[in-house]
Write a protein that holds these residues in place. Sequence first.
Motif, PDB file in Angstrom:
ATOM      1  N   GLU A  96       0.731  -1.530   0.069  1.00 51.39           N
ATOM      2  CA  GLU A  96      -0.126  -0.250   0.253  1.00 51.39           C
ATOM      3  C   GLU A  96       0.716   1.479   0.099  1.00 51.39           C
ATOM      4  O   GLU A  96      -0.035   2.560  -0.028  1.00 51.39           O
ATOM      5  N   GLY A  97       2.326   1.417  -0.001  1.00 53.94           N
ATOM      6  CA  GLY A  97       3.265   2.585  -0.202  1.00 53.94           C
ATOM      7  C   GLY A  97       3.230   3.170  -1.240  1.00 53.94           C
ATOM      8  O   GLY A  97       3.092   1.918  -2.114  1.00 53.94           O
ATOM      9  N   LEU A  98       3.541   4.314  -1.464  1.00 48.83           N
ATOM     10  CA  LEU A  98       3.705   4.352  -2.991  1.00 48.83           C
ATOM     11  C   LEU A  98       5.047   4.442  -3.249  1.00 48.83           C
ATOM     12  O   LEU A  98       5.344   4.648  -4.316  1.00 48.83           O
ATOM     13  N   GLN A  99       5.565   3.848  -2.962  1.00 49.88           N
ATOM     14  CA  GLN A  99       7.199   3.870  -3.293  1.00 49.88           C
ATOM     15  C   GLN A  99       7.534   2.626  -3.040  1.00 49.88           C
ATOM     16  O   GLN A  99       7.207   1.581  -3.274  1.00 49.88           O
ATOM     17  N   LEU A 100       8.620   2.429  -4.404  1.00 49.04           N
ATOM     18  CA  LEU A 100       8.748   1.865  -5.268  1.00 49.04           C
ATOM     19  C   LEU A 100      10.026   1.066  -4.422  1.00 49.04           C
ATOM     20  O   LEU A 100      10.783   1.345  -3.826  1.00 49.04           O
ATOM     21  N   VAL A 101       9.618  -0.509  -4.453  1.00 49.21           N
ATOM     22  CA  VAL A 101      10.620  -1.091  -3.679  1.00 49.21           C
ATOM     23  C   VAL A 101      11.566  -1.966  -4.440  1.00 49.21           C
ATOM     24  O   VAL A 101      10.183  -3.188  -5.108  1.00 49.21           O
ATOM     25  N   ASN A 102      13.022  -2.017  -4.961  1.00 45.77           N
ATOM     26  CA  ASN A 102      13.017  -3.342  -5.745  1.00 45.77           C
ATOM     27  C   ASN A 102      12.837  -2.423  -6.647  1.00 45.77           C
ATOM     28  O   ASN A 102      11.926  -3.993  -7.717  1.00 45.77           O
ATOM     29  N   GLY A 103      12.040  -2.413  -7.584  1.00 47.15           N
ATOM     30  CA  GLY A 103      11.768  -1.190  -8.701  1.00 47.15           C
ATOM     31  C   GLY A 103      10.344  -1.697  -8.238  1.00 47.15           C
ATOM     32  O   GLY A 103       9.814  -1.973  -9.667  1.00 47.15           O
ATOM     33  N   GLU A 104       9.990  -2.378  -7.818  1.00 49.00           N
ATOM     34  CA  GLU A 104       7.989  -3.076  -8.028  1.00 49.00           C
ATOM     35  C   GLU A 104       6.649  -1.540  -7.235  1.00 49.00           C
ATOM     36  O   GLU A 104       7.901  -1.491  -6.396  1.00 49.00           O
ATOM     37  N   ILE A 105       6.652  -1.683  -7.868  1.00 49.32           N
ATOM     38  CA  ILE A 105       5.386  -0.558  -7.500  1.00 49.32           C
ATOM     39  C   ILE A 105       4.188  -1.662  -5.904  1.00 49.32           C
ATOM     40  O   ILE A 105       4.539  -2.975  -6.407  1.00 49.32           O
ATOM     41  N   GLN A 106       3.954  -1.044  -4.705  1.00 48.84           N
ATOM     42  CA  GLN A 106       3.954  -1.854  -3.691  1.00 48.84           C
ATOM     43  C   GLN A 106       2.375  -2.829  -4.118  1.00 48.84           C
ATOM     44  O   GLN A 106       2.207  -2.052  -4.859  1.00 48.84           O
ATOM     45  N   LYS A 107       2.774  -4.067  -3.383  1.00 44.42           N
ATOM     46  CA  LYS A 107       1.324  -4.468  -3.637  1.00 44.42           C
ATOM     47  C   LYS A 107       0.049  -3.838  -2.780  1.00 44.42           C
ATOM     48  O   LYS A 107       0.559  -3.189  -2.533  1.00 44.42           O
TER      49      LYS A 107
ATOM     50  N   TYR B  24      -4.083  -3.919  -1.193  1.00 45.92           N
ATOM     51  CA  TYR B  24      -4.558  -5.029  -0.415  1.00 45.92           C
ATOM     52  C   TYR B  24      -5.501  -6.223  -1.229  1.00 45.92           C
ATOM     53  O   TYR B  24      -5.733  -7.067  -0.644  1.00 45.92           O
ATOM     54  N   GLU B  25      -5.725  -5.982  -2.025  1.00 47.10           N
ATOM     55  CA  GLU B  25      -6.300  -6.312  -3.286  1.00 47.10           C
ATOM     56  C   GLU B  25      -5.336  -7.074  -3.544  1.00 47.10           C
ATOM     57  O   GLU B  25      -5.724  -8.284  -3.453  1.00 47.10           O
ATOM     58  N   GLN B  26      -4.321  -6.875  -4.089  1.00 45.69           N
ATOM     59  CA  GLN B  26      -3.334  -7.859  -4.506  1.00 45.69           C
ATOM     60  C   GLN B  26      -2.684  -8.722  -3.731  1.00 45.69           C
ATOM     61  O   GLN B  26      -2.547  -9.708  -4.126  1.00 45.69           O
ATOM     62  N   ILE B  27      -1.964  -8.359  -2.573  1.00 47.98           N
ATOM     63  CA  ILE B  27      -2.756  -8.979  -1.159  1.00 47.98           C
ATOM     64  C   ILE B  27      -2.939  -9.963  -0.954  1.00 47.98           C
ATOM     65  O   ILE B  27      -2.384 -11.526  -0.637  1.00 47.98           O
ATOM     66  N   LEU B  28      -4.437  -9.708  -0.988  1.00 48.93           N
ATOM     67  CA  LEU B  28      -5.257 -10.427  -0.409  1.00 48.93           C
ATOM     68  C   LEU B  28      -5.769 -11.634  -1.823  1.00 48.93           C
ATOM     69  O   LEU B  28      -5.716 -13.039  -1.195  1.00 48.93           O
ATOM     70  N   GLN B  29      -4.913 -11.992  -2.835  1.00 47.58           N
ATOM     71  CA  GLN B  29      -4.673 -12.102  -4.016  1.00 47.58           C
ATOM     72  C   GLN B  29      -3.539 -13.990  -3.273  1.00 47.58           C
ATOM     73  O   GLN B  29      -4.293 -15.025  -3.023  1.00 47.58           O
ATOM     74  N   GLU B  30      -2.685 -13.718  -2.926  1.00 47.26           N
ATOM     75  CA  GLU B  30      -1.462 -14.398  -2.472  1.00 47.26           C
ATOM     76  C   GLU B  30      -2.328 -14.985  -1.134  1.00 47.26           C
ATOM     77  O   GLU B  30      -2.075 -16.259  -0.937  1.00 47.26           O
ATOM     78  N   VAL B  31      -2.750 -13.451  -0.737  1.00 52.00           N
ATOM     79  CA  VAL B  31      -2.818 -14.904   1.280  1.00 52.00           C
ATOM     80  C   VAL B  31      -4.399 -15.404   0.797  1.00 52.00           C
ATOM     81  O   VAL B  31      -4.119 -16.552   1.463  1.00 52.00           O
ATOM     82  N   VAL B  32      -5.001 -15.371  -0.267  1.00 45.06           N
ATOM     83  CA  VAL B  32      -6.034 -16.246   0.550  1.00 45.06           C
ATOM     84  C   VAL B  32      -5.824 -17.656  -0.849  1.00 45.06           C
ATOM     85  O   VAL B  32      -6.198 -18.431  -0.492  1.00 45.06           O
ATOM     86  N   ILE B  33      -5.126 -17.488  -1.829  1.00 52.83           N
ATOM     87  CA  ILE B  33      -4.592 -18.618  -2.070  1.00 52.83           C
ATOM     88  C   ILE B  33      -3.826 -19.310  -1.515  1.00 52.83           C
ATOM     89  O   ILE B  33      -3.901 -20.783  -1.230  1.00 52.83           O
ATOM     90  N   SER B  34      -3.095 -18.789  -0.256  1.00 52.85           N
ATOM     91  CA  SER B  34      -2.069 -19.582   0.889  1.00 52.85           C
ATOM     92  C   SER B  34      -2.602 -20.476   1.907  1.00 52.85           C
ATOM     93  O   SER B  34      -1.941 -21.541   1.958  1.00 52.85           O
ATOM     94  N   MET B  35      -3.963 -19.264   1.960  1.00 50.84           N
ATOM     95  CA  MET B  35      -4.317 -20.517   3.007  1.00 50.84           C
ATOM     96  C   MET B  35      -5.700 -21.719   2.415  1.00 50.84           C
ATOM     97  O   MET B  35      -5.685 -22.281   3.738  1.00 50.84           O
ATOM     98  N   GLU B  36      -5.936 -21.532   1.701  1.00 55.41           N
ATOM     99  CA  GLU B  36      -7.018 -21.891   1.004  1.00 55.41           C
ATOM    100  C   GLU B  36      -6.098 -23.534   0.433  1.00 55.41           C
ATOM    101  O   GLU B  36      -6.964 -24.495   0.730  1.00 55.41           O
ATOM    102  N   LEU B  37      -4.546 -23.061  -0.069  1.00 55.65           N
ATOM    103  CA  LEU B  37      -4.928 -24.191  -0.638  1.00 55.65           C
ATOM    104  C   LEU B  37      -3.220 -24.898   0.728  1.00 55.65           C
ATOM    105  O   LEU B  37      -3.064 -26.584   0.844  1.00 55.65           O
TER     106      LEU B  37
END
Length: 591
Positions: A310-321, A323-336
């Motif tokens: 959710e931050g504005l600053q680039l991290v390792n050249g990437e835009i930070q994820k 809430y929606e984008q991290i939710l995708q990873e969290v839901v998939i990780s937990m369900e699997l």
Amino acid sequence: MNLLKRDVHASFNLNSSYENSCFDITTALSEKQFKEQHMPTTPSSNVLQFGKSHLHKDKIEKTIDSVSTPSRGDVFKNPFKCALSPIGNWDSPNQKRRENSVESISFDVASSYKNDLHPSLAENVVSLQKKSSNNKLQLGSPLSLVLQNKNVNRALKNVCFDSNIVTRGSRNSPSISSQIMNKGITLQPGKWRKSLNTWRRTQSLPSGNPTKLNGDYESERKVSLTVAAHRKSISCRKHSSSEPTKTNFKRQLLGRCNQSHVLRFESAYSDPYLECCEKIGEGAFGEVFLYKSPTQKEADNVVLKIIPIEGLQLVNGEIQKTYEQILQEVVISMELCALGHENRGISFANGFVNIQAVKCVKGHYPAHLQKLWEEYDDRKESENDHPQCFMSDQIYVVLEMAFSGKDMEKFIFKNAEQSYYALQQIVFALAVGEMVYEFEHRDLHWGNILIATTNEKYICYKLKNQVISLPTKGVKATVIDYTLSRITYGDCCYYNDLSLDKDLFAATGDYQFDIYRMMRDILNDKWETFEPKTNVFWISYIISKLLNNVKYKNNRTKLHLEYIKKLRTLESTILSYKSCMDFAMNLIMDI
Ligand SMILES: Nc1ncnc2c1ncn2[C@@H]1O[C@H](COP(=O)(O)OP(=O)(O)OP(=O)(O)O)[C@@H](O)[C@H]1O
């Protein structure tokens, strides 16, 4: 062609594609013959330099969009660590280098710098030729920098340089050695995102105007960052109750964390807790630490993957994820992960990483973790940004997982029998994922498969009510990193829309990068679609890694050769299956 290709010197086989090779395969040259014909005695502006070798760059221009054939890793006695690129980690027999030794890096005449000498570069320069009096690197002149080997990577990632430059990576920093080509992006196999960011950081400066980044690239990059910031990761049916708003995504994330609000970092993780940690890995999105329990029981250890969001600053050249984008990873990780519970109905598999908890925290990056980051950087040369860059209001998601072993890339298998059964474990796990969640991993390179040794003799799966007991042969395989993955869960599809990620599809350098194009084609660039064939593509890639690249302890035994033969048979048939489910059903008949 594959047979002939085996005789091409790995070092000069710049791209694994036959059609991309600049050599006449039918008249494959010996290394000596090649040097005589292609290497000039004096470097010129048209020569890419690395170490003591020179290659004409017009010999390595290439095209993309072709399907690569993985080269055989055993052709030469590993003259370069990466079999596909000449720029990899080369330990010449005559050039013994020690860690921290002085390493010379040459830049060709077209080189030009955007910035003043970066402090971290200046610090480590042992000698610098052609430096002007105002401490700026002189543009358009040949440069020769002599750097402390261990600092090469850290120093170079802070400067922008010309597309004609090829830098020679140091022993521990393979990704800086990514080649920069005019017509394509050659990335190191495995964790492509970091390699791609290194490439982006080194994007070209036009020769006429060396103070400005290449305008076209810069605007394209801005567009791709904007796209990344708005990339869709969750798509719900119209009548779904979960209306897709940021507040809703945050609420859902906190629900998954069992939290009512974002916690302060220090209240979630105390100093004494963090003092038991060490950094064990890193990805483009997160730093990974291992908490070693004072109980000394391995089961009490915890892996923490810390992802800024959710931050504005680039991290390792990437835009930070978001809430929606991290939710995708969290839901998939937990369900699997939940698929590993044996009492959960008609299907189960525990080849997915065990998620113990997820936390959402806020604050400065803890000082002790910063220290661990620096220690790791000294030891292994981090490719990530220093976490001191985070402000006091930075939000992070922390995935707490079970320790699941070493990346397949680094693991040494006993023999091919062991790797053959590890492959079967992955196939069965993916098959169960497909069955239950319409799961596709979509990024199953060998850095995202962890292998651990185990004393368990068998591992159980349940697929369509059928229990399968698979011999482990002493290893357990675990699938990690669901950044690009897809599942259907409830009314929603959780996925990663890659349709605008042009750079990834331009990449070459390993069969891995063909897989992204193969996925795009079969999905018609519609990333919500469920198409389990993508899992089959990744299995085909893993088989090629098991045959050509992974390390084996006993590779001359009869047993090893017998299983290599089995793997070769799979290699030639795998792409005829529709899904891992389809393939698993076929394997069951042999068990
Ligand atoms: N559960 C685990 N057990 C052991 N090591 C792990 C575990 N999870 C992650 N790691 C280590 O940390 C590294 C980075 O983790 P991961 O691939 O999840 O990060 P990422 O940021 O999603 O990476 P990417 O750059 O591929 O997006 C892995 O390659 C692995 O070495």
